[in-house]
Design a protein around this motif. Structure first.
Motif, mmCIF file in Angstrom:
data_model
loop_
_atom_site.group_PDB
_atom_site.id
_atom_site.type_symbol
_atom_site.label_atom_id
_atom_site.label_comp_id
_atom_site.label_asym_id
_atom_site.label_seq_id
_atom_site.Cartn_x
_atom_site.Cartn_y
_atom_site.Cartn_z
ATOM 1 N N HIS A 164 -9.954 -15.565 10.416
ATOM 2 C CA HIS A 164 -9.380 -14.239 10.190
ATOM 3 C C HIS A 164 -7.912 -14.228 9.741
ATOM 4 O O HIS A 164 -7.069 -14.885 10.349
ATOM 5 N N LEU A 165 -7.634 -13.458 8.686
ATOM 6 C CA LEU A 165 -6.260 -13.255 8.191
ATOM 7 C C LEU A 165 -6.032 -11.765 8.027
ATOM 8 O O LEU A 165 -6.891 -11.071 7.482
ATOM 9 N N GLN A 166 -4.902 -11.278 8.476
ATOM 10 C CA GLN A 166 -4.632 -9.848 8.312
ATOM 11 C C GLN A 166 -3.171 -9.569 8.001
ATOM 12 O O GLN A 166 -2.294 -10.380 8.264
ATOM 13 N N MET A 167 -2.947 -8.382 7.409
ATOM 14 C CA MET A 167 -1.592 -7.860 7.178
ATOM 15 C C MET A 167 -1.589 -6.454 7.732
ATOM 16 O O MET A 167 -2.272 -5.578 7.201
ATOM 17 N N ASP A 168 -0.821 -6.255 8.799
ATOM 18 C CA ASP A 168 -0.904 -4.932 9.441
ATOM 19 C C ASP A 168 0.214 -3.975 9.042
ATOM 20 O O ASP A 168 0.187 -2.811 9.421
ATOM 21 N N TYR A 169 1.215 -4.451 8.282
ATOM 22 C CA TYR A 169 2.338 -3.611 7.861
ATOM 23 C C TYR A 169 2.994 -2.915 9.047
ATOM 24 O O TYR A 169 3.529 -1.806 8.921
ATOM 25 N N GLY A 170 2.912 -3.516 10.211
ATOM 26 C CA GLY A 170 3.508 -2.915 11.402
ATOM 27 C C GLY A 170 2.720 -1.749 11.962
ATOM 28 O O GLY A 170 3.178 -1.049 12.852
ATOM 29 N N LEU A 171 1.512 -1.537 11.435
ATOM 30 C CA LEU A 171 0.689 -0.425 11.907
ATOM 31 C C LEU A 171 -0.311 -0.927 12.942
ATOM 32 O O LEU A 171 -1.020 -1.896 12.704
ATOM 33 N N SER A 172 -0.373 -0.252 14.084
ATOM 34 C CA SER A 172 -1.370 -0.592 15.087
ATOM 35 C C SER A 172 -2.696 0.050 14.701
ATOM 36 O O SER A 172 -2.738 0.977 13.879
ATOM 37 N N ILE A 173 -3.773 -0.450 15.299
ATOM 38 C CA ILE A 173 -5.090 0.136 15.057
ATOM 39 C C ILE A 173 -5.066 1.619 15.435
ATOM 40 O O ILE A 173 -5.640 2.460 14.753
ATOM 41 N N ARG A 174 -4.350 1.929 16.504
ATOM 42 C CA ARG A 174 -4.266 3.316 16.948
ATOM 43 C C ARG A 174 -3.610 4.198 15.882
ATOM 44 O O ARG A 174 -4.077 5.302 15.593
ATOM 45 N N GLN A 175 -2.524 3.678 15.278
ATOM 46 C CA GLN A 175 -1.848 4.450 14.232
ATOM 47 C C GLN A 175 -2.747 4.619 13.008
ATOM 48 O O GLN A 175 -2.786 5.685 12.403
ATOM 49 N N LEU A 176 -3.486 3.539 12.672
ATOM 50 C CA LEU A 176 -4.413 3.614 11.537
ATOM 51 C C LEU A 176 -5.500 4.652 11.826
ATOM 52 O O LEU A 176 -5.871 5.435 10.970
ATOM 53 N N ASN A 177 -5.965 4.637 13.077
ATOM 54 C CA ASN A 177 -6.964 5.602 13.525
ATOM 55 C C ASN A 177 -6.462 7.028 13.404
ATOM 56 O O ASN A 177 -7.231 7.948 13.106
ATOM 57 N N GLU A 178 -5.156 7.187 13.652
ATOM 58 C CA GLU A 178 -4.561 8.526 13.587
ATOM 59 C C GLU A 178 -4.277 8.951 12.154
ATOM 60 O O GLU A 178 -3.825 10.063 11.913
ATOM 61 N N GLY A 179 -4.500 8.030 11.206
ATOM 62 C CA GLY A 179 -4.366 8.411 9.797
ATOM 63 C C GLY A 179 -3.157 7.847 9.081
ATOM 64 O O GLY A 179 -2.877 8.243 7.959
ATOM 65 N N LEU A 180 -2.396 6.934 9.703
ATOM 66 C CA LEU A 180 -1.282 6.311 8.986
ATOM 67 C C LEU A 180 -1.824 5.193 8.101
ATOM 68 O O LEU A 180 -2.716 4.452 8.501
ATOM 69 N N ARG A 181 -1.272 5.063 6.908
ATOM 70 C CA ARG A 181 -1.676 4.001 5.974
ATOM 71 C C ARG A 181 -0.429 3.395 5.330
ATOM 72 O O ARG A 181 0.561 4.099 5.158
ATOM 73 N N PRO A 182 -0.483 2.128 4.931
ATOM 74 C CA PRO A 182 0.636 1.564 4.151
ATOM 75 C C PRO A 182 0.798 2.420 2.889
ATOM 76 O O PRO A 182 -0.190 2.714 2.231
ATOM 77 N N SER A 183 2.043 2.823 2.588
ATOM 78 C CA SER A 183 2.225 3.846 1.558
ATOM 79 C C SER A 183 1.908 3.376 0.146
ATOM 80 O O SER A 183 1.631 4.178 -0.715
ATOM 81 N N HIS A 184 1.959 2.054 -0.114
ATOM 82 C CA HIS A 184 1.694 1.620 -1.489
ATOM 83 C C HIS A 184 0.244 1.881 -1.906
ATOM 84 O O HIS A 184 -0.085 1.844 -3.063
ATOM 85 N N ASN A 185 -0.618 2.187 -0.922
ATOM 86 C CA ASN A 185 -2.010 2.551 -1.219
ATOM 87 C C ASN A 185 -2.062 3.773 -2.146
ATOM 88 O O ASN A 185 -2.951 3.902 -2.958
ATOM 89 N N GLN A 186 -1.075 4.660 -1.941
ATOM 90 C CA GLN A 186 -1.067 5.925 -2.682
ATOM 91 C C GLN A 186 -0.588 5.700 -4.106
ATOM 92 O O GLN A 186 -1.065 6.325 -5.020
ATOM 93 N N SER A 187 0.408 4.798 -4.254
ATOM 94 C CA SER A 187 1.067 4.683 -5.555
ATOM 95 C C SER A 187 0.307 3.776 -6.508
ATOM 96 O O SER A 187 0.480 3.855 -7.707
ATOM 97 N N GLU A 188 -0.528 2.905 -5.983
ATOM 98 C CA GLU A 188 -1.226 1.986 -6.888
ATOM 99 C C GLU A 188 -2.633 2.471 -7.209
ATOM 100 O O GLU A 188 -3.208 3.214 -6.461
#
Ligand code: ZN
Length: 188
Positions: A164-188
């Motif tokens: 397993h390899l991951q990049m969490d961008y400092g986001l916890s699973i809980r934050q991801l669950n609450e709807g936070l995403r790494p912002s470059h997802n939007q721009s690319e």
């Protein structure tokens, strides 16, 4: 009385600076993360930067004579729940401690790797030394991945997830669950 005014002025300045620092911090936070509706569908593709880094990982490993195979990328909640059953309500070994929605794979932020031996077969032998460097290919590959910015499951305390390899961008699973995403997802 004079003393009192001095104290008041000092406190006002401290509070003002605190507010300013928080605003700067909050601005920085918003630059890194973006918020989506937490009922929005989960990503169906790998995060673009994770995809790029995974590609670089395979290439760099090949340069050291290690044939890396990416065996898993983004994973649906249903598939994660199926995997969670392994070694619990179903046979086999436990392969994950994350239920659907609790894995970075569900958010396109993780990949799993394995090796290909000289016959081209995919293997999970962490001691295999195909490039005859005197060091296990698996560990050499993990080092390359970490240099590229991945967190390796083999470094975890307790349950070790070697592929397993991951990049969490400092986001916890809980934050991801609450709807936070790494912002470059939007721009690319
Ligand atoms: Zn994984």
């Amino acid at each position: 009385m004079k003393r009192h005014i001095k104290d008041l002025a000092a406190w006002s300045i401290i509070i003002l600076i605190s507010v300013l620092l928080f605003m700067i911090y909050d601005q920085g936070r918003n630059d890194h993360y973006t918020e989506v509706d937490n009922h929005a569908p989960l990503p169906e593709k790998l995060d673009p930067l994770v995809a790029k880094k995974a590609e670089a990982f395979v290439k760099k490993a090949a340069e050291q004579g290690i044939d890396v195979a990416i065996t898993e990328t983004v994973r649906s909640v249903e598939r994660q729940n199926e995997l969670y059953k392994q070694g619990r309500s179903e046979g086999g070994n436990i392969v994950t401690y994350a239920k659907g929605g609790e894995s970075y794979h569900n958010y396109g932020l993780a990949v799993d790797f394995a090796l290909r031996n000289n016959d081209g077969d995919i293997i999970w032998d962490t001691a295999y030394d195909g490039n005859k460097s005197g060091k296990a290919d698996w560990l050499e590959a993990a080092e390359i991945a970490k240099e590229l910015g991945f967190e390796w499951g083999g470094d975890w305390n307790g349950f070790k997830d070697y592929p397993h390899l991951q990049m969490d961008y400092g986001l916890s699973i809980r934050q991801l669950n609450e709807g936070l995403r790494p912002s470059h997802n939007q721009s690319e």
